[in-house]
Enzyme design. Structure first.
Site, PDB file in Angstrom:
ATOM      1  N   SER A 152       0.951  -1.338   0.111  1.00 12.25           N
ATOM      2  CA  SER A 152      -0.082  -0.233   0.008  1.00 12.25           C
ATOM      3  C   SER A 152       0.958   1.310  -0.115  1.00 12.25           C
ATOM      4  CB  SER A 152      -0.712   0.048   1.291  1.00 12.25           C
ATOM      5  OG  SER A 152      -1.543   1.347   1.667  1.00 12.25           O
ATOM      6  N   TYR A 165      -2.327  -0.489   9.797  1.00 10.58           N
ATOM      7  CA  TYR A 165      -2.611  -0.806   8.548  1.00 10.58           C
ATOM      8  C   TYR A 165      -1.138  -0.286   7.778  1.00 10.58           C
ATOM      9  CZ  TYR A 165      -4.384  -1.359   3.773  1.00 10.58           C
ATOM     10  OH  TYR A 165      -4.312  -1.672   2.428  1.00 10.58           O
TER      11      TYR A 165
END
Length: 268
Positions: A152, A165
């Site tokens: 990501s 995350y």
């Protein structure tokens, strides 16, 4: 020579029950790979496999829990019986639990350790480590393989709110580079795709209001994305096919391939 022909390859896609993983699975199948759709949700998994077959590809759903090495091992055995030995692995499982988001109501110091660990387990352990441990050595034994982890943009620049995350995805990139070095002598390549912002089930509420208009956070994201739009799920498929194909990327390993519309190139 077709650089992107995956005929004869068996691709395992964990997380193909989701929007992005499903698009990658379809792309690999269209390039000629036989696709094993892995996941816990049989209804979604069967639907994904059916879509691929309707497109003219070959796909089967196999029930597996990415958080269980035993479950992954059982699925690998079944895949080998039905489709053959896997040579491509895509780790697209993951997500962001609201309980580990920092906000005005929840400060960093208020995040429960158990919730943090669960998020890390989902995105790093089940999202990359356990599948690599189960499928990687088998590929090494066959002398070829391509593993693609999904990272990501938040791994490079921690996004506001998404502390756990972001940290987990940074660890995914680190793990990718480590395994790339370890398995290169066995001709197993390990790379990561770093998506920017792609609307999917897990982030749709963050990006869009109930009437379909962009949220304030979506506006900030688009303002920081030079291409000025969100990504389309199918735009990840080309990157996956490139990394999966030994003809196209046979000397590529340890790479973080960004598909982010320029998000990480933007400064001021």
């Amino acid at each position: 020579m077709n650089l992107f022909d995956l005929s004869g390859e068996v691709a395992v896609v964990i997380g193909a029950t989701g929007t992005l993983g499903g698009a990658i699975a379809e792309g690999l199948a269209c390039a000629g790979a036989k696709v094993a759709v892995l996941g816990r949700n049989a209804e979604r998994g069967e639907a994904c496999a059916k879509r691929i077959r309707e497109l003219g590809g070959e796909a089967r759903f196999f029930n597996a829990d990415a958080m269980s090495r035993e479950s992954l091992g059982h699925a690998r055995g079944e895949i080998e019986k039905v489709l053959g030995a896997s040579s491509i692995l895509v780790n697209a499982a993951g997500g962001n639990d609201p309980k580990v988001l920092v906000s005005a109501e929840r400060k960093v110091e208020q995040i429960a350790l158990a919730d943090w660990q669960a998020n890390f387990d989902l995105n790093l352990v089940g999202g990359a480590l356990l599948p690599c441990q189960e499928f990687g050595p088998a590929m090494a034994g066959c002398g070829k393989g391509s593993i693609i982890n999904i990272a990501s943009v938040s791994a490079a620049i921690p996004l506001s709110r998404a502390i756990a995350y972001s940290a987990a995805k940074a660890a995914v990139i680190n793990l990718t580079q480590f395994l790339a070095r370890e398995w290169a002598p066995k001709n197993v390549r390990v790379n990561a795709i770093t998506p920017g912002f792609f609307p999917a089930e897990q982030n749709r509420r963050m990006l869009f209001n109930e009437d379909g208009t962009p949220t304030a956070r979506a506006g900030s994201i688009l303002g920081h994305t030079p291409m000025g739009r969100f990504g389309k799920a199918e735009e990840l498929a080309g990157a996956a096919i490139f990394l999966a194909s030994a003809k196209a990327s046979g000397f590529v390993t340890g790479l973080e391939l960004r598909v982010d519309g320029g998000f990480l190139a933007q400064t001021i």
